[in-house]
Each structure stands twice: as C-alpha cells, then as structure tokens.
Design a protein around this motif. Structure first.
Motif, mmCIF file in Angstrom:
data_model
loop_
_atom_site.group_PDB
_atom_site.id
_atom_site.type_symbol
_atom_site.label_atom_id
_atom_site.label_comp_id
_atom_site.label_asym_id
_atom_site.label_seq_id
_atom_site.Cartn_x
_atom_site.Cartn_y
_atom_site.Cartn_z
ATOM 1 N N ASP A 51 -10.212 4.093 -18.910
ATOM 2 C CA ASP A 51 -11.504 4.688 -19.242
ATOM 3 C C ASP A 51 -11.473 5.121 -20.706
ATOM 4 N N THR A 79 -17.930 10.243 -28.319
ATOM 5 C CA THR A 79 -18.177 9.286 -27.239
ATOM 6 C C THR A 79 -19.576 9.471 -26.682
ATOM 7 N N SER A 81 -19.663 7.970 -23.588
ATOM 8 C CA SER A 81 -19.166 7.613 -22.259
ATOM 9 C C SER A 81 -18.314 8.751 -21.719
ATOM 10 N N ASP A 140 -15.397 4.291 -26.269
ATOM 11 C CA ASP A 140 -16.579 4.066 -25.447
ATOM 12 C C ASP A 140 -16.451 2.821 -24.593
ATOM 13 N N LYS A 143 -21.834 -0.256 -20.945
ATOM 14 C CA LYS A 143 -22.059 -0.754 -19.587
ATOM 15 C C LYS A 143 -23.554 -0.776 -19.287
ATOM 16 N N ARG A 188 -28.986 7.036 -21.393
ATOM 17 C CA ARG A 188 -28.316 6.948 -20.087
ATOM 18 C C ARG A 188 -28.529 8.257 -19.345
ATOM 19 N N THR A 193 -24.807 5.347 -14.073
ATOM 20 C CA THR A 193 -23.559 4.888 -14.699
ATOM 21 C C THR A 193 -23.819 3.798 -15.736
ATOM 22 N N TYR A 275 -19.775 0.744 -28.968
ATOM 23 C CA TYR A 275 -20.616 1.894 -29.282
ATOM 24 C C TYR A 275 -20.148 2.591 -30.569
#
Length: 383
Positions: A51, A79, A81, A140, A143, A188, A193, A275
């Motif tokens: 991750d 980030t 994410s 990042d 997705k 997001r 997700t 990203y």
C-alpha cells in the motif's frame, strides 16, 4: 545566500505490473489508444500486502541507507491515498524505519499537488534553520472503477526526497507561481475506494492552472521562458505533459520543442499514474536519462485536481552525476511480476474492512509489507 534543494531522491513501486496491451485486449480496445493516445505502456499494481505506506517506506529506506538520519527532524508524507482519517501514514513509516523520536511527522493532502506542498514546506523549514534536513515522502495508488474511462491511467509508486541546504542534486530557486480554483474535476468520497473523474473538465483545469501559475510566477520575479532548459509536468499519463507543454508554448508565444520532455517520461510510462509522486518520478527519470543537465534550469509544473497548480524552477548541480543511484529502481521495474487481467481484477476488488481482523498473504519482496488488520488497526512489518 544559502542554497536549498533536493540533496537525494529515490523511487519505489509495486511487486506486480499489468501490460496495458493486455488491458486493451480484455476491454476490446485498440492497444494504440493506450500506447500512443495516452503515452503509457505498463501499470504498476499493488500486491495484497502492499500500500502507500510500504512503497513510501521502501523509497525512504533506500535513501536513508545512503544519507543516514543526522539532522532530519521532519518527515512530511504527501498522499491522496491515505490509510487512516486521523493518523499520518508518515507515522507508520517513522516506526518501520526506526527514525529518531525528536521529529515532527505529518501528512499533507491536496490531490496530486500535495508532494509540492511538502517540498515547499521543507524549503521553509531549512530557510529558518540551515542545519536541518527534511525527509519528504510522497506515495500513492491511482485507482479508478473497473472498465471506467480512467482505468488505463491507474498506477502506483512512491518518491522519497531529502531536502537540505547546499543540495547535491537540484537547487530549488525562490521564485514561485501559484494558482487555485474550486473545481469538481476529480475527487474521492470518504465512502469510496475509487476516484471520480471528469476527464474533459480535468484537462481544462490542468491547463488553466498551468497558465495561471505561470503568470503568477512571472509576476513574482520568475525567469523568462527562454532561460528554462528543461520542463517537468505532472504526469497522470505522459500525453498530458505534452498537452501542457503545448499550452505553455501557446500561452507564452515561445517556441518550445517536445524533445526536452522525453527523458522525463521513461519511468512514468512504465509505472502508470503515481499522483503526487508523478512529477518527481519524472525528475528522477530526467536525472537518470539526460546526461547533459549540469547547470541547466528545470521548470516544474505541479498540479492537483480540485484544483491547484504551482510553477517553479530548479538548477541542476554541476556534479549531479556523482550522486545518482539508478540501480534500485531500474532493477525493480525490470523484475516486477507480470499479472494477468483476471489477477488484476481480483486485486482491484480486494479491500479489507477495518471491522474484522485479517492477515494478508506474504507476496511482496519489498523490505516492508502490510501484514493485515488487528483490532481495527493496520499492521506493518519488515519483510
């Protein structure tokens, strides 16, 4: 006057990779739409035990192994994410790397622009205390929904930078231009997700922020465009950087050739969208693939949806070649595990809920892994 900038820099990515030609075949699309239309070839895909934390820790560990930790009193993690709504992902990295406790750690978010916010914040810290050093990590995972328009522009990667006085690689110059506008081109939601993107609006916002930040850069004492030798752009896909370069040429009336961009594309076209890390993975690619950068001025255009842009410049040090480390990332890119389309779909849909304890299979060969969930908390360990 004290010079401040990027003393060292490192890049990391994931265990898995998906060829975009395979994605095109599965979606019934001409592969040229991705290879030529987007300028992309491969897409990094995280394993179940990877991750943003594990990628960021890997990049930072490689850098720290060379530089040590002396003088580092700040770790800024950028980030979009994030793995926790409260705790900085940088705190996990702080623990994994065994960094000193006398350190400030924080997470910065503003879409793909966050890495530049972290860099500019680090420059301010060192301007106040030239003996200090700041570790900046940006990591990042891009997705989007399966079969959505953004699917071929997914990817993953992390960049770690050590910011210091008298840097070995790139001196960041003081003039900068900024631009912000509230635009719903990409976001997001907390309960999703995957990101939501309006492609046409995102391109317009990207170009508007470029023109706006360039104008502000000029208004604040920036160099004329004829004094900039190379250009780096935020690269959600490499074709976007070409569009930006053409827009800057049109906006300024300058004749800008695209050959100055090519060296910066080598890594990103094989990583996919990273990203906030994308412009700085472009910098690493430029440093690794352009042998004529000594004393050259590089223009940086950093963009983050929502939207924010910044234009600034840096000058590459004369002896930069003596401080480059190509091997880790080039080997990592070449040795990634090629997955099938079906394996990609399975990984894409794999999301661990925080309400139940779970252990992840050991897959990645990276130094650190995401081990699972225990008591609602994410668990990380050395591999």
């Amino acid at each position: 006057m004290t010079t401040i900038g990027i003393h060292d820099i490192e890049l990391a990515t994931t265990h898995n990779v998906l060829p975009l030609a395979d994605l095109a075949a599965a979606r019934g699309v001409d592969p040229a739409k991705f290879e030529i239309g987007l300028g992309q070839s491969l897409m990094s895909v995280p394993a179940v035990d990877e991750d943003p934390v594990t990628m960021g820790a890997t990049a930072a560990a490689r850098l720290i192994e060379r530089t040590g930790t002396e003088g580092i009193r700040s770790l800024l993690f950028a980030t979009e994410s994030g793995v926790d709504q409260s705790k900085s992902a940088g705190m996990f990295i702080h623990g994994l790397l065994g960094l000193p406790q006398a350190m400030r750690v924080a997470e910065i978010k503003q879409a793909c622009y966050a890495g530049t916010v972290a860099l500019q914040s680090a420059l301010g810290v060192i301007a106040r205390d030239p003996e200090a050093k700041v570790l900046v990590v940006m990591s990042d995972i891009a997705k989007y929904e399966l079969a959505g328009s953004g699917e071929p522009t997914q990817g993953a990667g992390a960049v770690a930078m050590l910011i210091s006085a008298d840097p070995a690689l790139v001196e960041i110059e003081p003039a900068t231009g900024v631009y912000s506008a509230d635009v719903d081109d990409f976001w997001r939601p907390n309960d999703s997700t995957t990101a939501v993107v309006d492609g046409a609006l995102s391109l317009k916002a990207y170009l508007d922020a470029l023109s706006g930040s360039w104008d502000d850069y000029q208004a604040n004492g920036g160099h004329p465009i004829g004094e900039i030798d190379r250009f780096l752009y935020h690269q959600p896909f490499t074709k976007m950087a070409r569009k930006g370069h053409r827009e800057l040429a049109k906006h300024t009336g300058a004749e800008l050739t695209e050959d100055v961009l090519e060296a910066s594309f080598e890594y990103n076209r094989n990583l996919g969208n990273t990203y906030g890390a994308s412009i700085y993975s472009g910098l690493i690619s430029l440093l690794h693939h352009d042998d004529d950068l000594a004393g050259k001025r590089v223009g940086f255009y950093s963009y983050g949806s929502g939207s924010a842009g910044e234009f600034f410049t840096g000058v590459v040090r004369d002896d930069y070649r003596e401080h480059l480390y190509r091997e880790p990332i080039q080997s990592e890119l070449a040795e990634r595990n090629v997955i099938t389309f079906d394996e990609y779909v399975e990984l894409h849909e794999n999301v661990l809920p925080s309400q139940a304890d779970a252990e992840t299979p050991r897959v990645t060969k990276a130094p650190f892994r995401f081990a699972g969930i225990k008591g609602g908390a994410r668990q990380y360990e050395a591999n």
